[in-house]
Design a protein around this motif. Sequence first.
Motif, PDB file in Angstrom:
ATOM      1  N   GLU A   5      -7.986  30.959   8.559  1.00 12.02           N
ATOM      2  CA  GLU A   5      -8.227  32.041   9.402  1.00 12.02           C
ATOM      3  C   GLU A   5      -7.916  31.886  10.902  1.00 12.02           C
ATOM      4  N   CYS A   6      -7.250  32.739  11.528  1.00 13.88           N
ATOM      5  CA  CYS A   6      -6.963  32.547  13.092  1.00 13.88           C
ATOM      6  C   CYS A   6      -8.171  32.697  13.755  1.00 13.88           C
ATOM      7  N   GLY A   7      -8.710  31.856  14.501  1.00 15.93           N
ATOM      8  CA  GLY A   7      -9.897  31.971  15.167  1.00 15.93           C
ATOM      9  C   GLY A   7      -9.844  32.991  16.413  1.00 15.93           C
ATOM     10  N   ILE A   8      -8.856  33.343  16.662  1.00 10.51           N
ATOM     11  CA  ILE A   8      -8.734  34.534  17.736  1.00 10.51           C
ATOM     12  C   ILE A   8      -8.804  35.915  17.316  1.00 10.51           C
ATOM     13  N   CYS A   9      -7.871  36.253  16.224  1.00  7.98           N
ATOM     14  CA  CYS A   9      -7.399  37.498  15.863  1.00  7.98           C
ATOM     15  C   CYS A   9      -7.937  37.755  14.399  1.00  7.98           C
ATOM     16  N   TRP A  10      -8.312  36.745  13.678  1.00 13.28           N
ATOM     17  CA  TRP A  10      -8.675  36.878  12.339  1.00 13.28           C
ATOM     18  C   TRP A  10      -7.731  37.078  11.181  1.00 13.28           C
ATOM     19  N   TYR A  11      -6.615  36.977  11.970  1.00 15.21           N
ATOM     20  CA  TYR A  11      -5.359  36.961  10.644  1.00 15.21           C
ATOM     21  C   TYR A  11      -5.519  35.656   9.528  1.00 15.21           C
ATOM     22  N   VAL A  12      -5.187  35.999   8.413  1.00 16.53           N
ATOM     23  CA  VAL A  12      -5.496  34.992   7.597  1.00 16.53           C
ATOM     24  C   VAL A  12      -4.367  34.612   6.796  1.00 16.53           C
ATOM     25  N   ARG A  38       2.804  29.285  15.163  1.00 16.92           N
ATOM     26  CA  ARG A  38       1.905  30.178  15.505  1.00 16.92           C
ATOM     27  C   ARG A  38       1.415  31.338  15.004  1.00 16.92           C
ATOM     28  N   CYS A  39       0.258  31.829  15.266  1.00 22.25           N
ATOM     29  CA  CYS A  39      -0.300  32.936  14.727  1.00 22.25           C
ATOM     30  C   CYS A  39       0.661  34.008  14.556  1.00 22.25           C
ATOM     31  N   PRO A  40       1.287  34.477  13.373  1.00 23.71           N
ATOM     32  CA  PRO A  40       2.175  35.844  13.576  1.00 23.71           C
ATOM     33  C   PRO A  40       1.767  36.912  14.223  1.00 23.71           C
ATOM     34  N   ARG A  41       0.160  36.894  14.359  1.00 21.29           N
ATOM     35  CA  ARG A  41      -0.109  38.286  14.816  1.00 21.29           C
ATOM     36  C   ARG A  41      -0.485  38.181  16.367  1.00 21.29           C
ATOM     37  N   CYS A  42      -1.006  37.117  16.653  1.00 12.63           N
ATOM     38  CA  CYS A  42      -1.551  37.031  18.040  1.00 12.63           C
ATOM     39  C   CYS A  42      -0.727  35.606  18.819  1.00 12.63           C
ATOM     40  N   ASP A  43      -0.172  35.058  18.140  1.00 11.70           N
ATOM     41  CA  ASP A  43       0.484  33.898  18.892  1.00 11.70           C
ATOM     42  C   ASP A  43      -0.144  32.921  19.181  1.00 11.70           C
ATOM     43  N   SER A  44      -1.403  32.797  18.627  1.00 14.06           N
ATOM     44  CA  SER A  44      -2.144  31.569  18.782  1.00 14.06           C
ATOM     45  C   SER A  44      -1.510  30.251  18.148  1.00 14.06           C
ATOM     46  N   ALA A  45      -1.723  29.073  18.820  1.00  9.12           N
ATOM     47  CA  ALA A  45      -1.552  27.876  18.355  1.00  9.12           C
ATOM     48  C   ALA A  45      -1.982  27.468  17.083  1.00  9.12           C
TER      49      ALA A  45
HETATM   50 FE    FE Z   1      -4.205  35.208  15.526  1.00 10.11          FE
END
Ligand code: FE
Length: 204
Positions: A5-12, A38-45
Amino acid sequence: MAPRECGICWYVYQPAQGDDVWQVPPGTPFEALPDDWRCPRCDSAKDRFLPLREAPVDPRVRALEEAYRKIERERMSDFPLLNPALKVQAVGFRAFEGGLLGALVTPWSLNAIYFPPGGPPAPELGHDRALPAGPCRFFAQQVHGVEPIELASIVSPAVDFASQDEAVAAAGAAIDALLSPPPPPPKPAASRRELFPFLSRGPR
Ligand code: FE
């Protein structure tokens, strides 16, 4: 192949599905994703992704994490005692006396957090809350976007943790300890008379 799970936007990220945005084929484990994925939703690493939590997170706890991430971004960048190995993460929240008690790891601290049930807020100067382990001093905090909380410092600053896993383990252990009754006091040393009962016998 565990989801993450993305720790920034919660994308799984679901390994069975892969990721259309980055053209990752279905069946690709998270560990096999390229380093620059990178996160496909928020571009986090990639290193912002965490193991997926089993239980749904209480919305109060999610709001708490989001508020502290905002504080980290907007107010803490110049704070000299940030631990670069740490990120904001709520740990071990559970029901306690009508409220919710858990821990919050941040790059600068490890705190116990209590969401009290409704009623008058605790005095800001602090008050002792009776926990199973004994009294613990909490301080009322107003955090924008978060229901009123009470906070008790566990570790501050958090510079000695070598990794997020280490801080999360310490946070979980701290909450478990606060909610466990203290061990019984050690027995006083046996008296001389208990050790040597024959001494109490009178002369024959
Ligand atoms: Fe994200």
